[in-house]
Design an enzyme around this catalytic site. Structure first.
Site, PDB file in Angstrom:
ATOM      1  N   ASP A  39      12.434  -1.315  -9.219  1.00 27.66           N
ATOM      2  CA  ASP A  39      13.834  -0.880  -9.071  1.00 27.66           C
ATOM      3  C   ASP A  39      14.751  -1.979  -8.566  1.00 27.66           C
ATOM      4  OD1 ASP A  39      12.225   2.009  -8.133  1.00 27.66           O
ATOM      5  OD2 ASP A  39      13.634   1.952  -9.791  1.00 27.66           O
TER       6      ASP A  39
ATOM      7  N   HIS B  70       5.993  -0.910  -1.975  1.00 30.30           N
ATOM      8  CA  HIS B  70       5.383  -0.015  -2.968  1.00 30.30           C
ATOM      9  C   HIS B  70       4.089   0.542  -2.384  1.00 30.30           C
ATOM     10  CE1 HIS B  70       3.795   1.493  -6.772  1.00 30.30           C
ATOM     11  NE2 HIS B  70       5.020   1.401  -7.217  1.00 30.30           N
TER      12      HIS B  70
HETATM   13  C1  SDX Z   1       9.084   3.653  -7.432  1.00 31.24           C
HETATM   14  O1  SDX Z   1       4.464   5.303  -6.882  1.00 31.24           O
HETATM   15  C2  SDX Z   1       4.968   4.689  -7.898  1.00 31.24           C
HETATM   16  O2  SDX Z   1       4.273   4.219  -8.744  1.00 31.24           O
HETATM   17  C3  SDX Z   1       6.485   4.633  -7.908  1.00 31.24           C
HETATM   18  C4  SDX Z   1       7.118   3.799  -9.002  1.00 31.24           C
HETATM   19  C5  SDX Z   1       6.860   4.376 -10.394  1.00 31.24           C
HETATM   20  O3  SDX Z   1       6.955   3.610 -11.359  1.00 31.24           O
HETATM   21  O4  SDX Z   1       6.684   5.631 -10.500  1.00 31.24           O
HETATM   22  O5  SDX Z   1       6.631   2.481  -8.947  1.00 31.24           O
HETATM   23  C6  SDX Z   1       8.634   3.755  -8.850  1.00 31.24           C
HETATM   24  O6  SDX Z   1       9.300   4.666  -6.822  1.00 31.24           O
HETATM   25  C7  SDX Z   1       9.169   2.299  -6.782  1.00 31.24           C
HETATM   26  C8  SDX Z   1       9.540   2.388  -5.260  1.00 31.24           C
HETATM   27  C9  SDX Z   1      11.050   2.545  -5.171  1.00 31.24           C
HETATM   28  N1  SDX Z   1      11.442   2.831  -3.765  1.00 31.24           N
HETATM   29  C10 SDX Z   1      12.105   1.944  -3.022  1.00 31.24           C
HETATM   30  O7  SDX Z   1      12.363   0.791  -3.377  1.00 31.24           O
HETATM   31  C11 SDX Z   1      12.549   2.478  -1.655  1.00 31.24           C
HETATM   32  C12 SDX Z   1      12.214   1.459  -0.553  1.00 31.24           C
HETATM   33  N2  SDX Z   1      10.748   1.395  -0.370  1.00 31.24           N
HETATM   34  C13 SDX Z   1      10.156   2.321   0.478  1.00 31.24           C
HETATM   35  O8  SDX Z   1      10.784   3.407   0.959  1.00 31.24           O
HETATM   36  C14 SDX Z   1       8.633   2.283   0.519  1.00 31.24           C
HETATM   37  O9  SDX Z   1       8.239   0.989   0.400  1.00 31.24           O
HETATM   38  C15 SDX Z   1       7.911   3.137  -0.510  1.00 31.24           C
HETATM   39  C16 SDX Z   1       8.374   4.540  -0.486  1.00 31.24           C
HETATM   40  C17 SDX Z   1       8.126   2.555  -1.871  1.00 31.24           C
HETATM   41  C18 SDX Z   1       6.426   3.088  -0.198  1.00 31.24           C
HETATM   42  O10 SDX Z   1       6.235   3.741   0.986  1.00 31.24           O
HETATM   43  P1  SDX Z   1       4.776   3.918   1.651  1.00 31.24           P
HETATM   44  O11 SDX Z   1       3.719   3.389   0.766  1.00 31.24           O
HETATM   45  O12 SDX Z   1       4.653   5.318   2.132  1.00 31.24           O
HETATM   46  O13 SDX Z   1       4.828   2.918   2.834  1.00 31.24           O
HETATM   47  P2  SDX Z   1       5.476   3.254   4.209  1.00 31.24           P
HETATM   48  O14 SDX Z   1       6.780   3.962   4.006  1.00 31.24           O
HETATM   49  O15 SDX Z   1       4.425   3.895   5.061  1.00 31.24           O
HETATM   50  O16 SDX Z   1       5.791   1.789   4.734  1.00 31.24           O
HETATM   51  C19 SDX Z   1       4.725   0.991   5.243  1.00 31.24           C
HETATM   52  C20 SDX Z   1       5.399   0.089   6.263  1.00 31.24           C
HETATM   53  C21 SDX Z   1       6.247   0.865   7.276  1.00 31.24           C
HETATM   54  O17 SDX Z   1       6.286   0.080   8.457  1.00 31.24           O
HETATM   55  P3  SDX Z   1       5.282   0.458   9.681  1.00 31.24           P
HETATM   56  O18 SDX Z   1       5.724   1.828  10.174  1.00 31.24           O
HETATM   57  O19 SDX Z   1       3.865   0.482   9.096  1.00 31.24           O
HETATM   58  O20 SDX Z   1       5.506  -0.649  10.677  1.00 31.24           O
HETATM   59  O21 SDX Z   1       6.324  -0.789   5.588  1.00 31.24           O
HETATM   60  C22 SDX Z   1       7.660  -0.490   6.024  1.00 31.24           C
HETATM   61  C23 SDX Z   1       7.622   0.871   6.682  1.00 31.24           C
HETATM   62  O22 SDX Z   1       8.640   0.971   7.658  1.00 31.24           O
HETATM   63  N3  SDX Z   1       8.476  -0.493   4.824  1.00 31.24           N
HETATM   64  C24 SDX Z   1       9.697  -1.021   4.741  1.00 31.24           C
HETATM   65  C25 SDX Z   1      10.070  -0.835   3.399  1.00 31.24           C
HETATM   66  N4  SDX Z   1       9.106  -0.221   2.738  1.00 31.24           N
HETATM   67  C26 SDX Z   1       8.111   0.003   3.626  1.00 31.24           C
HETATM   68  N5  SDX Z   1      10.491  -1.612   5.654  1.00 31.24           N
HETATM   69  C27 SDX Z   1      11.695  -2.036   5.205  1.00 31.24           C
HETATM   70  N6  SDX Z   1      12.150  -1.926   3.934  1.00 31.24           N
HETATM   71  C28 SDX Z   1      11.347  -1.320   3.003  1.00 31.24           C
HETATM   72  N7  SDX Z   1      11.781  -1.204   1.741  1.00 31.24           N
END
Ligand code: SDX
Length: 431
Positions: free
Chosen positions: A365, A307
């Site tokens: 989710d 998140h």
């Molecule tokens: C919602 O914003 C809100 O409030 C949203 C929400 C709401 O109520 O409106 O809470 C609802 O959207 C919840 C999130 C649902 N999405 C998912 O579950 C999809 C999977 N998660 C991700 O794609 C990700 O975690 C996000 C999009 C939720 C957050 O992304 P960020 O903050 O931009 O973080 P990032 O993508 O830069 O990740 C940071 C690091 C990265 O690694 P590095 O490049 O730093 O080494 O964490 C890793 C990412 O690769 N990472 C994951 C991961 N999520 C982040 N690695 C594996 N699996 C994951 N799920």
């Protein structure tokens, strides 16, 4: 007392004092609105990782402590004691309603649930197998073609009527999207049912037989609506605010919010989680998928994990996990092997160094789809559930923004990396 500020020192040694703005709770901000005028430079923050885009009094989140409050009320207390329509009232009007105000609000919303009959034609224009979110984007955006009596966004009463219509009609539009997909006749709303029971009946009743919503299911769905109702300046809410900042009508703004929510990184994740769990299939495959999630060369991510704000537990996931136990105990159709698999996946992931170091925890989710499936809601309707609930937050933010006399059109700048000026080359002179 002199206002606090931060000092920006430029390469030539000149300094700029930026005033610090303090809210009621949470991180302070420093005001950069004068930076371009005084330095000729823009701030740079793609994805708005560290940017407060507005002032708001609706929802507060603390990502380190796992705190979520609607108008100051902790989500745990609202989940335990409130109803979705009471929460919608709170988000819209800042205070919990009196018994009389709640009764009146429920009556108003209940009497806006029907949609114009000619809207039914819109559904026939979609392929029968259109994703219901595609239908939602189209039909909600078309509402402005029907409500000319409430499109003056500078009239507070028009804003209120549009907010009521959107909250009231989303379940009807959603149920019609589902019925279109199933090829079944639309079911009209009934004013003798409460918000969630009415929705479930419109989804599952047919002209051939009535549908009595299971009270456990209706309560679980109402709770999920409460948990999804608002979440500060997330991607879809920011989309609604940016669309609304140009003066676009509220129906077009909410349609834009639905489109943004659909993405798998956002509200589309609940459907993606179930697809992922179905693909993993068995606990014996969990390690393979966790390895994939950690592999930078693999686009696979563990859906329902991570998140932007919560770097600890998402309080909504904690609540939903508990509800899963209740639903699985009380509803025979519930898929306990799926829940077992989800629990195992969570257990293994949270012990893994990558997830610990990246602060990746289950988000709202991760478990919600298990409950939706237990309520016989099809996977392609999971994000539609999210959209129904989040409409209360979206319209609250839209009203807050439009009601702010200082609001202006949102128009970010950029760091340009394209070509510098160059002369046009006539076609016959090109290589
Ligand atoms: C919602 O914003 C809100 O409030 C949203 C929400 C709401 O109520 O409106 O809470 C609802 O959207 C919840 C999130 C649902 N999405 C998912 O579950 C999809 C999977 N998660 C991700 O794609 C990700 O975690 C996000 C999009 C939720 C957050 O992304 P960020 O903050 O931009 O973080 P990032 O993508 O830069 O990740 C940071 C690091 C990265 O690694 P590095 O490049 O730093 O080494 O964490 C890793 C990412 O690769 N990472 C994951 C991961 N999520 C982040 N690695 C594996 N699996 C994951 N799920």
């Amino acid at each position: 007392m002199e206002k606090e500020h931060v000092t920006l020192t430029q390469p030539d040694g000149t300094t700029l004092e930026l005033p610090i703005l303090e809210g009621s709770v949470g991180p302070k901000t420093f005001d950069v609105t004068s930076v371009y005028k005084k330095t000729g430079m823009f701030t740079f923050d793609p994805g708005f990782m560290a940017t407060a885009s507005c002032r708001s009094a609706i929802t507060f989140i603390d990502g380190e402590k796992g705190i979520l409050r609607y108008r100051g009320y902790p989500i745990e207390q609202l989940a335990e004691q409130s109803s979705f329509l009471e929460v919608a009232y709170l988000l819209l009007y800042s205070e919990l309603p009196s018994a009389e105000q709640l009764t009146e609000f429920e009556y108003i919303i209940g009497h806006h649930t029907m949609i114009n009959e000619s809207l039914q034609m819109f559904y026939r224009g979609f392929r029968y197998d259109a994703h219901p979110m595609a239908t939602m984007v189209g039909v909600v955006g078309s509402l402005s073609a029907f409500y000319h009596d409430s499109l003056d966004i500078h009239d507070a009463r028009h804003r209120e009527i549009s907010a009521h219509r959107l909250i009231a009609k989303m379940p009807t539009i959603a149920a019609c999207s589902y019925k279109r997909h199933k090829g079944e006749p639309f079911i009209y709303p009934r004013n003798d049912l409460n918000y969630t029971a009415n929705f479930m009946r419109m989804m599952f009743a047919t002209p051939c037989e009535e549908f009595e919503p299971d009270p456990v299911a209706a309560k679980a769905l109402d709770l999920l609506f409460i948990l999804h109702a608002d979440h500060e300046q997330n991607a879809s809410t920011s989309t609604v605010r940016i669309a609304g900042s140009s003066g676009a009508n509220p129906f077009a703004c909410i349609s834009a919010g639905i489109a943004s929510l659909w993405g798998p990184a956002h509200g589309g994740a609940n459907e993606a989680v179930l697809n992922m769990l179905d693909e993993i299939g068995d606990v014996s495959n969990v390690d393979k998928y966790i390895a994939r999630a950690k592999d930078k060369s693999d686009p696979f991510r563990l859906m329902g994990f991570g998140h932007r704000v919560y770097k600890n537990n998402d309080p909504r996931a904690t609540i939903i996990r508990k509800v899963c136990y209740d639903v699985l105990e009380n509803m025979p159709t519930a898929d306990s092997p799926l829940f077992e698999l989800a629990l195992k996946l969570e257990e293994i992931a949270l012990k893994d160094e990558y997830f610990i170091s990246h602060k990746l925890y289950p988000n709202v989710d991760f478990y919600s789809g298990i409950i939706y499936r237990a309520l016989n809601i099809p996977m392609n309707m999971f994000t539609v559930m999210f959209a129904i609930a989040r409409t209360a937050g979206w319209v609250a933010h839209w009203m807050e923004m439009i009601g702010d006399p200082d609001h202006r059109i949102a128009r970010p700048r950029q760091l340009y990396l394209g070509a510098a000026e160059r002369a046009y080359v006539p076609l016959d002179k090109r290589g």
